[in-house]
Design a protein around this motif. Structure first.
Motif, PDB file in Angstrom:
ATOM      1  N   GLY A  69       0.694  -1.157   0.252  1.00  0.00           N
ATOM      2  CA  GLY A  69       0.318   0.146   0.037  1.00  0.00           C
ATOM      3  C   GLY A  69       1.052   1.480   0.363  1.00  0.00           C
ATOM      4  O   GLY A  69       2.268   1.486   0.336  1.00  0.00           O
ATOM      5  N   PHE A  70       0.293   2.261  -0.446  1.00  0.00           N
ATOM      6  CA  PHE A  70       0.755   3.788   0.135  1.00  0.00           C
ATOM      7  C   PHE A  70       0.087   4.790   0.332  1.00  0.00           C
ATOM      8  O   PHE A  70      -1.232   4.576  -0.521  1.00  0.00           O
ATOM      9  N   ALA A 127       8.805  -1.831  -6.426  1.00  0.00           N
ATOM     10  CA  ALA A 127       8.412  -2.730  -5.935  1.00  0.00           C
ATOM     11  C   ALA A 127       8.379  -3.783  -7.879  1.00  0.00           C
ATOM     12  O   ALA A 127       8.750  -4.267  -6.987  1.00  0.00           O
ATOM     13  N   LYS A 128       8.192  -2.869  -8.865  1.00  0.00           N
ATOM     14  CA  LYS A 128       7.890  -4.372 -10.490  1.00  0.00           C
ATOM     15  C   LYS A 128       9.518  -4.437 -10.584  1.00  0.00           C
ATOM     16  O   LYS A 128       9.452  -5.754 -10.864  1.00  0.00           O
ATOM     17  N   ALA A 129      10.206  -3.817 -10.260  1.00  0.00           N
ATOM     18  CA  ALA A 129      11.567  -4.415 -10.171  1.00  0.00           C
ATOM     19  C   ALA A 129      11.508  -5.655  -9.783  1.00  0.00           C
ATOM     20  O   ALA A 129      12.482  -6.265  -9.915  1.00  0.00           O
ATOM     21  N   TYR A 130      11.730  -5.827  -8.862  1.00  0.00           N
ATOM     22  CA  TYR A 130      11.433  -6.545  -7.648  1.00  0.00           C
ATOM     23  C   TYR A 130      10.965  -7.994  -7.947  1.00  0.00           C
ATOM     24  O   TYR A 130      10.988  -8.776  -8.070  1.00  0.00           O
ATOM     25  N   ASN A 131       9.223  -7.531  -7.898  1.00  0.00           N
ATOM     26  CA  ASN A 131       8.460  -8.392  -8.338  1.00  0.00           C
ATOM     27  C   ASN A 131       7.914  -8.184  -9.497  1.00  0.00           C
ATOM     28  O   ASN A 131       6.515  -6.795  -9.170  1.00  0.00           O
ATOM     29  N   PRO A 132       7.508  -8.471 -10.823  1.00  0.00           N
ATOM     30  CA  PRO A 132       6.880  -7.768 -11.926  1.00  0.00           C
ATOM     31  C   PRO A 132       5.277  -7.691 -11.603  1.00  0.00           C
ATOM     32  O   PRO A 132       4.638  -7.093 -12.503  1.00  0.00           O
ATOM     33  N   ASN A 133       4.489  -8.811 -10.974  1.00  0.00           N
ATOM     34  CA  ASN A 133       3.261  -8.761 -10.756  1.00  0.00           C
ATOM     35  C   ASN A 133       3.115  -8.503  -9.534  1.00  0.00           C
ATOM     36  O   ASN A 133       2.081  -8.810  -8.928  1.00  0.00           O
ATOM     37  N   ILE A 134       3.385  -7.638  -8.906  1.00  0.00           N
ATOM     38  CA  ILE A 134       3.095  -6.539  -7.325  1.00  0.00           C
ATOM     39  C   ILE A 134       2.247  -5.937  -7.618  1.00  0.00           C
ATOM     40  O   ILE A 134       2.129  -5.772  -9.000  1.00  0.00           O
ATOM     41  N   LYS A 135       1.066  -5.689  -6.534  1.00  0.00           N
ATOM     42  CA  LYS A 135      -0.140  -4.678  -7.229  1.00  0.00           C
ATOM     43  C   LYS A 135       0.170  -3.948  -5.630  1.00  0.00           C
ATOM     44  O   LYS A 135       0.675  -3.947  -4.867  1.00  0.00           O
ATOM     45  N   VAL A 136      -0.087  -2.305  -6.096  1.00  0.00           N
ATOM     46  CA  VAL A 136       0.046  -1.061  -5.469  1.00  0.00           C
ATOM     47  C   VAL A 136      -1.056  -0.753  -5.041  1.00  0.00           C
ATOM     48  O   VAL A 136      -1.891   0.165  -6.415  1.00  0.00           O
ATOM     49  N   CYS A 137      -1.973  -0.579  -4.106  1.00  0.00           N
ATOM     50  CA  CYS A 137      -3.211   0.160  -3.935  1.00  0.00           C
ATOM     51  C   CYS A 137      -2.680   1.463  -3.236  1.00  0.00           C
ATOM     52  O   CYS A 137      -2.085   1.588  -2.306  1.00  0.00           O
ATOM     53  N   ALA A 194      -5.597   8.934   7.557  1.00  0.00           N
ATOM     54  CA  ALA A 194      -4.179   8.167   7.362  1.00  0.00           C
ATOM     55  C   ALA A 194      -4.907   6.797   8.131  1.00  0.00           C
ATOM     56  O   ALA A 194      -4.514   6.106   7.218  1.00  0.00           O
ATOM     57  N   LEU A 195      -5.830   6.327   8.837  1.00  0.00           N
ATOM     58  CA  LEU A 195      -5.685   5.591   9.985  1.00  0.00           C
ATOM     59  C   LEU A 195      -6.946   4.776   8.427  1.00  0.00           C
ATOM     60  O   LEU A 195      -6.843   3.336   8.324  1.00  0.00           O
ATOM     61  N   GLU A 196      -8.006   5.343   8.780  1.00  0.00           N
ATOM     62  CA  GLU A 196      -9.106   4.656   8.002  1.00  0.00           C
ATOM     63  C   GLU A 196      -8.421   4.372   6.441  1.00  0.00           C
ATOM     64  O   GLU A 196      -8.647   3.621   5.944  1.00  0.00           O
ATOM     65  N   ILE A 197      -7.989   4.743   5.301  1.00  0.00           N
ATOM     66  CA  ILE A 197      -7.604   4.842   4.337  1.00  0.00           C
ATOM     67  C   ILE A 197      -6.259   2.955   4.427  1.00  0.00           C
ATOM     68  O   ILE A 197      -6.633   2.147   3.596  1.00  0.00           O
ATOM     69  N   ALA A 198      -5.857   3.618   5.470  1.00  0.00           N
ATOM     70  CA  ALA A 198      -4.434   2.445   5.528  1.00  0.00           C
ATOM     71  C   ALA A 198      -5.870   1.338   5.706  1.00  0.00           C
ATOM     72  O   ALA A 198      -5.128   0.086   5.642  1.00  0.00           O
ATOM     73  N   THR A 199      -6.316   1.195   6.843  1.00  0.00           N
ATOM     74  CA  THR A 199      -6.914   0.065   7.296  1.00  0.00           C
ATOM     75  C   THR A 199      -7.827  -0.862   6.146  1.00  0.00           C
ATOM     76  O   THR A 199      -8.082  -2.115   5.741  1.00  0.00           O
ATOM     77  N   SER A 200      -8.408   0.474   5.221  1.00  0.00           N
ATOM     78  CA  SER A 200      -8.948  -0.528   4.049  1.00  0.00           C
ATOM     79  C   SER A 200      -8.139  -1.322   2.618  1.00  0.00           C
ATOM     80  O   SER A 200      -8.610  -2.113   2.325  1.00  0.00           O
ATOM     81  N   GLN A 201      -6.763  -0.121   3.487  1.00  0.00           N
ATOM     82  CA  GLN A 201      -5.449  -1.075   1.743  1.00  0.00           C
ATOM     83  C   GLN A 201      -5.421  -2.822   2.560  1.00  0.00           C
ATOM     84  O   GLN A 201      -5.003  -3.518   1.663  1.00  0.00           O
ATOM     85  N   ILE A 202      -5.842  -2.760   3.577  1.00  0.00           N
ATOM     86  CA  ILE A 202      -4.951  -3.496   4.513  1.00  0.00           C
ATOM     87  C   ILE A 202      -6.385  -4.621   4.166  1.00  0.00           C
ATOM     88  O   ILE A 202      -6.031  -5.648   3.547  1.00  0.00           O
ATOM     89  N   THR A 211      -9.248  -4.444   2.806  1.00  0.00           N
ATOM     90  CA  THR A 211      -9.754  -4.826   1.696  1.00  0.00           C
ATOM     91  C   THR A 211      -9.449  -5.174   0.626  1.00  0.00           C
ATOM     92  O   THR A 211      -9.583  -6.067  -0.935  1.00  0.00           O
ATOM     93  N   TYR A 212      -7.692  -5.241   0.657  1.00  0.00           N
ATOM     94  CA  TYR A 212      -6.226  -5.423  -0.876  1.00  0.00           C
ATOM     95  C   TYR A 212      -5.993  -6.527  -0.177  1.00  0.00           C
ATOM     96  O   TYR A 212      -5.218  -7.078  -0.806  1.00  0.00           O
ATOM     97  N   ASN A 213      -5.843  -6.776   1.041  1.00  0.00           N
ATOM     98  CA  ASN A 213      -4.911  -7.516   1.472  1.00  0.00           C
ATOM     99  C   ASN A 213      -3.105  -6.830   1.372  1.00  0.00           C
ATOM    100  O   ASN A 213      -2.593  -7.530   0.972  1.00  0.00           O
ATOM    101  N   ALA A 214      -3.020  -6.050   1.545  1.00  0.00           N
ATOM    102  CA  ALA A 214      -1.852  -5.394   1.526  1.00  0.00           C
ATOM    103  C   ALA A 214      -0.867  -5.767   3.164  1.00  0.00           C
ATOM    104  O   ALA A 214      -2.129  -5.171   4.059  1.00  0.00           O
ATOM    105  N   ASP A 215       0.194  -6.329   2.719  1.00  0.00           N
ATOM    106  CA  ASP A 215       0.355  -6.439   4.603  1.00  0.00           C
ATOM    107  C   ASP A 215       1.897  -5.429   4.484  1.00  0.00           C
ATOM    108  O   ASP A 215       2.891  -5.908   5.451  1.00  0.00           O
ATOM    109  N   VAL A 216       1.927  -4.859   3.778  1.00  0.00           N
ATOM    110  CA  VAL A 216       3.551  -3.852   3.482  1.00  0.00           C
ATOM    111  C   VAL A 216       2.844  -2.225   3.441  1.00  0.00           C
ATOM    112  O   VAL A 216       2.261  -1.797   2.226  1.00  0.00           O
ATOM    113  N   VAL A 217       2.454  -1.062   4.253  1.00  0.00           N
ATOM    114  CA  VAL A 217       2.147   0.043   3.912  1.00  0.00           C
ATOM    115  C   VAL A 217       2.731   1.302   4.168  1.00  0.00           C
ATOM    116  O   VAL A 217       3.292   1.278   5.102  1.00  0.00           O
TER     117      VAL A 217
END
Length: 385
Positions: free
Chosen positions: A185-186, A206-216, A229-237, A239-245
């Motif tokens: 996430g970002f 991120a793409k250079a390390y993993n060409p299939n990476i997804k970034v929300c 900020a708390l709301e957005i980060a929580t949603s990314q985690i 809703t999209y299963n982001a495990d690094v923000v």
């Protein structure tokens, strides 16, 4: 009258005796510059050992910043100002000017009326410098955090951009290499060229390390709304299963760090080493999940620039903004115990190699400043989950 003459005569005699005594060699080799040592023997003062005057003595710096207390960008600028005071001898001041550009003209002319020798200004002051800086030839204006495309013809204005896209590239590699879900996430503050530069670099790395990476990615709209900020980060985690923000939102980053802690995922800070910052402020639990930070060393930039000036480098001959990046030590990736603990060694090795390649030009990283908005949108869309 006699009394006065007698006193005058006595005074003349005493003074003459004093002069003779002062000029007399007493056999110890001491002279007028001698200073008794604790042992009683005389120590001759060495003029060359006297401290030399620092370049900044008698010169004043004004730093215009948004507001102190963000634990990142603005606080780092202030630390750089204090370093210039301590190491170079400048008399320093600062002013919290906020982000409302409509008020900047008043601040600008106040600074000019005070006649500061050097004034560090936010990029929002650039148009004012273009219009009026030449009217104050005895002052030097240094505009920080501009875009690399900015220019100013006035010969008393220096512009510098921070190559955040370079360090953000390394951060993207760290996030992608640490992620288990393949989604990261970002959370940005305002959507503007400065923050987009972080986002663009982050995605490329991120793409250079993993060409299939997804970034929300999403933006708060400011740098202080912790709840948003708390709301957005929580949603990314959730809703999209982001495990690094990655938090690029100033003081509002606290909300991102809280969301990551609450959901047991990793966070990445910005500007200062947020792992160190939060530990120092007694927030060790939030620091636990911050695996690294994208360093934007504004303190180093302020001190470096004033050091260059003190060494006689005429930086004001540059009319175009000068980008300061990895090569200049102004940006980087935080290497701390959490970084070494949670970012796999293989990933860290690749990041170190990429840093060298960026510096020597083997790896070319695009900056948002040289991309159209449609190109930025296309890059973001290419990795959106």
């Amino acid at each position: 009258m006699f009394l006065k003459r007698s006193l005058a005569f006595i005074l003349v005699v005493v003074l003459c005796m004093s002069f003779v005594a002062c000029g007399k060699n007493n056999g110890t080799g001491a002279n007028q510059n001698s200073t008794p040592s604790p042992s009683g023997s005389a120590v001759t003062a060495d003029p060359s050992s006297e401290p030399s005057k620092k370049f900044g003595e008698g010169k004043r710096i004004m730093l215009a910043l948004n507001a102190l207390g963000d634990l990142s960008f603005n606080d780092l600028l202030y630390e750089g100002l204090l370093a210039a005071e301590k190491e170079l001898g400048f008399d320093v001041s600062y002013s919290e000017v906020g982000t409302d550009i409509s008020t900047y003209e008043g601040y600008f002319f106040d600074f000019c009326a005070e006649g500061y020798d050097y004034v560090f200004l936010r990029s929002g002051f650039l148009d004012l410098c273009k219009k009026y800086a030449a009217d104050y030839p005895d002052m030097k204006f240094i505009v920080y955090d501009t875009t690399s495309m900015d220019e100013c013809e006035a010969d008393n204005v220096y512009l510098y951009a921070t190559a955040s896209f370079e360090s953000a590239y390394l951060i993207g590699m760290a996030a992608a290499g640490t992620s288990k879900t393949g989604v990261i996430g970002f959370v940005g503050g305002q959507e503007n060229p400065v923050i987009n530069d972080f986002l663009v670099g982050y995605i490329q790395g991120a793409k250079a390390y993993n060409p299939n990476i997804k970034v929300c990615s999403a933006f708060i709209g400011n740098y202080n709304d912790t709840a948003k900020a708390l709301e957005i980060a929580t949603s990314q985690i959730k809703t999209y299963n982001a495990d690094v923000v990655f938090a690029v939102c100033g003081g509002a980053s606290l909300g991102v760090f809280q969301a990551c802690y609450d959901n047991n995922v990793f966070a990445i800070g910005c500007d200062a080493d947020q792992y160190v910052v939060y530990n120092k402020k007694g927030e060790a639990k939030l620091a636990e999940n911050i695996i690294t930070s994208c360093l934007k060393k504004m303190d180093s930039s302020v001190l470096n620039i004033m050091t260059w000036i003190s060494e006689g480098k005429d930086i004001f001959t540059d009319t175009k903004a000068v980008p300061l990046g990895l090569r200049d030590g102004v940006v980087g990736i935080a290497d701390n115990e959490n970084y070494r603990k949670f970012v796999p060694e293989e990933v860290r090795t690749k990041i170190a190699a990429a840093e060298k390649d960026i510096i020597n030009g083997t790896v070319k990283v695009q900056t948002a400043y040289k991309m159209t908005q449609s190109e930025i949108d296309a890059l973001v869309e290419s990795v959106t989950p």
